[in-house]
Scaffold this motif. Structure first.
Motif, PDB file in Angstrom:
ATOM      1  N   GLU A  46       0.832  -1.203   0.000  1.00 31.21           N
ATOM      2  CA  GLU A  46       0.000   0.000   0.000  1.00 31.21           C
ATOM      3  C   GLU A  46       0.867   1.255   0.000  1.00 31.21           C
ATOM      4  O   GLU A  46       0.627   2.193  -0.759  1.00 31.21           O
ATOM      5  CB  GLU A  46      -0.940  -0.001   1.204  1.00 31.21           C
ATOM      6  CG  GLU A  46      -1.928   1.133   1.185  1.00 31.21           C
ATOM      7  CD  GLU A  46      -2.967   1.003   2.289  1.00 31.21           C
ATOM      8  OE1 GLU A  46      -3.923   1.796   2.248  1.00 31.21           O
ATOM      9  OE2 GLU A  46      -2.839   0.129   3.169  1.00 31.21           O
ATOM     10  N   GLN A  83     -12.200  -5.743  -8.893  1.00 33.48           N
ATOM     11  CA  GLN A  83     -12.813  -4.491  -8.454  1.00 33.48           C
ATOM     12  C   GLN A  83     -12.630  -4.280  -6.952  1.00 33.48           C
ATOM     13  O   GLN A  83     -12.400  -3.159  -6.503  1.00 33.48           O
ATOM     14  CB  GLN A  83     -14.287  -4.452  -8.860  1.00 33.48           C
ATOM     15  CG  GLN A  83     -14.445  -4.279 -10.353  1.00 33.48           C
ATOM     16  CD  GLN A  83     -15.867  -4.433 -10.862  1.00 33.48           C
ATOM     17  OE1 GLN A  83     -16.653  -5.234 -10.337  1.00 33.48           O
ATOM     18  NE2 GLN A  83     -16.205  -3.671 -11.890  1.00 33.48           N
ATOM     19  N   MET A  86      -9.295  -2.855  -6.291  1.00 32.69           N
ATOM     20  CA  MET A  86      -9.256  -1.412  -6.552  1.00 32.69           C
ATOM     21  C   MET A  86      -9.945  -0.614  -5.441  1.00 32.69           C
ATOM     22  O   MET A  86      -9.620   0.548  -5.241  1.00 32.69           O
ATOM     23  CB  MET A  86      -9.845  -1.107  -7.927  1.00 32.69           C
ATOM     24  CG  MET A  86      -8.922  -1.566  -9.053  1.00 32.69           C
ATOM     25  SD  MET A  86      -9.532  -1.161 -10.708  1.00 32.69           S
ATOM     26  CE  MET A  86     -10.691  -2.497 -10.944  1.00 32.69           C
ATOM     27  N   VAL A  87     -10.867  -1.231  -4.713  1.00 33.26           N
ATOM     28  CA  VAL A  87     -11.443  -0.575  -3.531  1.00 33.26           C
ATOM     29  C   VAL A  87     -10.367  -0.494  -2.441  1.00 33.26           C
ATOM     30  O   VAL A  87     -10.193   0.537  -1.798  1.00 33.26           O
ATOM     31  CB  VAL A  87     -12.695  -1.341  -3.021  1.00 33.26           C
ATOM     32  CG1 VAL A  87     -13.106  -0.862  -1.630  1.00 33.26           C
ATOM     33  CG2 VAL A  87     -13.839  -1.198  -4.012  1.00 33.26           C
ATOM     34  N   PRO A  90      -7.140   2.177  -4.163  1.00 33.93           N
ATOM     35  CA  PRO A  90      -7.781   3.016  -5.189  1.00 33.93           C
ATOM     36  C   PRO A  90      -6.814   3.687  -6.161  1.00 33.93           C
ATOM     37  O   PRO A  90      -7.251   4.161  -7.218  1.00 33.93           O
ATOM     38  CB  PRO A  90      -8.559   4.052  -4.369  1.00 33.93           C
ATOM     39  CG  PRO A  90      -8.022   3.983  -2.995  1.00 33.93           C
ATOM     40  CD  PRO A  90      -7.406   2.640  -2.810  1.00 33.93           C
ATOM     41  N   GLU A  91      -5.526   3.684  -5.874  1.00 31.35           N
ATOM     42  CA  GLU A  91      -4.564   4.248  -6.831  1.00 31.35           C
ATOM     43  C   GLU A  91      -4.413   3.358  -8.067  1.00 31.35           C
ATOM     44  O   GLU A  91      -3.949   3.811  -9.106  1.00 31.35           O
ATOM     45  CB  GLU A  91      -3.182   4.442  -6.179  1.00 31.35           C
ATOM     46  CG  GLU A  91      -3.167   5.419  -5.037  1.00 31.35           C
ATOM     47  CD  GLU A  91      -3.402   4.764  -3.673  1.00 31.35           C
ATOM     48  OE1 GLU A  91      -3.203   5.450  -2.665  1.00 31.35           O
ATOM     49  OE2 GLU A  91      -3.796   3.583  -3.614  1.00 31.35           O
ATOM     50  N   GLU A  93      -5.736   2.027 -11.171  1.00 30.24           N
ATOM     51  CA  GLU A  93      -6.818   2.519 -12.025  1.00 30.24           C
ATOM     52  C   GLU A  93      -7.484   1.442 -12.865  1.00 30.24           C
ATOM     53  O   GLU A  93      -8.652   1.564 -13.220  1.00 30.24           O
ATOM     54  CB  GLU A  93      -6.289   3.639 -12.919  1.00 30.24           C
ATOM     55  CG  GLU A  93      -5.808   4.835 -12.114  1.00 30.24           C
ATOM     56  CD  GLU A  93      -5.280   5.960 -12.972  1.00 30.24           C
ATOM     57  OE1 GLU A  93      -5.735   6.103 -14.132  1.00 30.24           O
ATOM     58  OE2 GLU A  93      -4.418   6.696 -12.481  1.00 30.24           O
ATOM     59  N   THR A 110     -12.181  -1.922 -14.624  1.00 34.74           N
ATOM     60  CA  THR A 110     -12.101  -0.650 -13.913  1.00 34.74           C
ATOM     61  C   THR A 110     -13.179  -0.721 -12.821  1.00 34.74           C
ATOM     62  O   THR A 110     -13.958  -1.679 -12.796  1.00 34.74           O
ATOM     63  CB  THR A 110     -12.355   0.556 -14.846  1.00 34.74           C
ATOM     64  OG1 THR A 110     -13.724   0.563 -15.225  1.00 34.74           O
ATOM     65  CG2 THR A 110     -11.457   0.519 -16.072  1.00 34.74           C
ATOM     66  N   PRO A 111     -13.240   0.267 -11.947  1.00 37.45           N
ATOM     67  CA  PRO A 111     -14.294   0.194 -10.930  1.00 37.45           C
ATOM     68  C   PRO A 111     -15.711   0.129 -11.512  1.00 37.45           C
ATOM     69  O   PRO A 111     -16.616  -0.375 -10.858  1.00 37.45           O
ATOM     70  CB  PRO A 111     -14.084   1.485 -10.129  1.00 37.45           C
ATOM     71  CG  PRO A 111     -12.615   1.749 -10.253  1.00 37.45           C
ATOM     72  CD  PRO A 111     -12.292   1.355 -11.674  1.00 37.45           C
TER      73      PRO A 111
END
Length: 179
Positions: A46, A83, A86-87, A90-91, A93, A110-111
Motif C-alpha cells: 500500500e 474491483q 481497486m477498492v 484506489p490508486e 486505475e 475498472t471500478p
C-alpha cells in the motif's frame, strides 16, 4: 463485456504491478483467493503504491487468473475480485487479467466497467510469462518510463520479453513501502 477500440492515453510514467504475491494475498489459509472478499494487502504494498501515485505515476495491475479456466471461480467472481482490489488500493486505475491457460483472453477491469481484448492481435500471448498483457497496457497508455513489479520468475520473464524494467516485489515493498 464488449470489445472496445483501443484509445491511446499519454500518461507519462507507468507502474505495472502483478497482484497475487506482489500486492495481495488470500485472507484465508487457501493458496489462492477464493472470493472477492478473501484478500488482504501485503505489508509494504500500500505504501509503495501510494508513493508512486504521489509522484505522478499511473498505476495499472496485470494478473494471470487461471482459477477461472480451472473452474475454481467464475468470470463474474473474478471481475468482482479485481474491483475489490481497486477498492482496497484506489490508486490502481485498471486491472488486466488473463483467465485462460492458452493466453488468448484478456479483460480490463475498472471500478465501473469491463473491456474485452480477446480479439486483439496480442491474443495468445496474454498469459505471463508471455509479454502480451504488458504490451497491451503499454500500447494503451503510451507511457514514457515503465516499470513492472512482480514476485515470480514468469513476471521477470514477461518484463524482459516486453523490454521493460523489472523490480522484484519484496525489494520494491521494502524500498518504497510502509513496512
Amino acid at each position: 463485456m464488449e470489445q472496445e477500440d483501443i484509445e491511446t492515453i499519454n500518461t507519462g510514467n507507468l507502474l505495472i504491478v502483478d497482484l497475487d504475491g506482489t500486492v495481495r494475498s488470500p485472507r484465508s489459509d487457501n493458496k489462492f483467493i477464493e472470493h472477492p472478499g478473501d484478500q488482504k494487502i501485503i505489508p509494504g504494498a500500500e505504501g509503495a503504491i501510494a508513493y508512486f501515485a504521489s509522484v505522478g505515476w499511473k498505476i495499472v495491475a496485470v494478473t494471470n487468473q487461471a482459477g477461472v479456466a480451472a473452474g475454481k471461480k467464475s468470470l463474474t467472481s473474478c471481475v468482482k475480485e479485481q474491483q475489490q482490489t481497486m477498492v482496497l488500493l484506489p490508486e490502481i486505475e485498471e486491472v488486466y487479467f488473463c483467465p485462460d491457460f492458452a493466453g488468448k483472453k484478456c479483460f480490463c477491469v475498472t471500478p465501473k466497467e469491463v473491456r474485452d481484448y480477446n480479439k486483439h492481435q496480442l491474443s495468445g500471448t496474454f498469459r505471463k510469462p508471455n509479454p502480451g498483457m504488458l504490451l497491451l497496457v503499454m500500447e494503451i497508455h503510451n507511457a514514457g518510463k515503465t516499470i513492472f513489479v512482480g514476485d515470480r520468475p514468469e513476471d521477470k520473464q514477461a518484463a524482459n520479453s516486453a523490454k521493460i524494467k523489472f523490480q522484484q516485489a519484496e525489494n520494491w515493498r521494502r524500498t518504497y513501502g510502509d513496512s
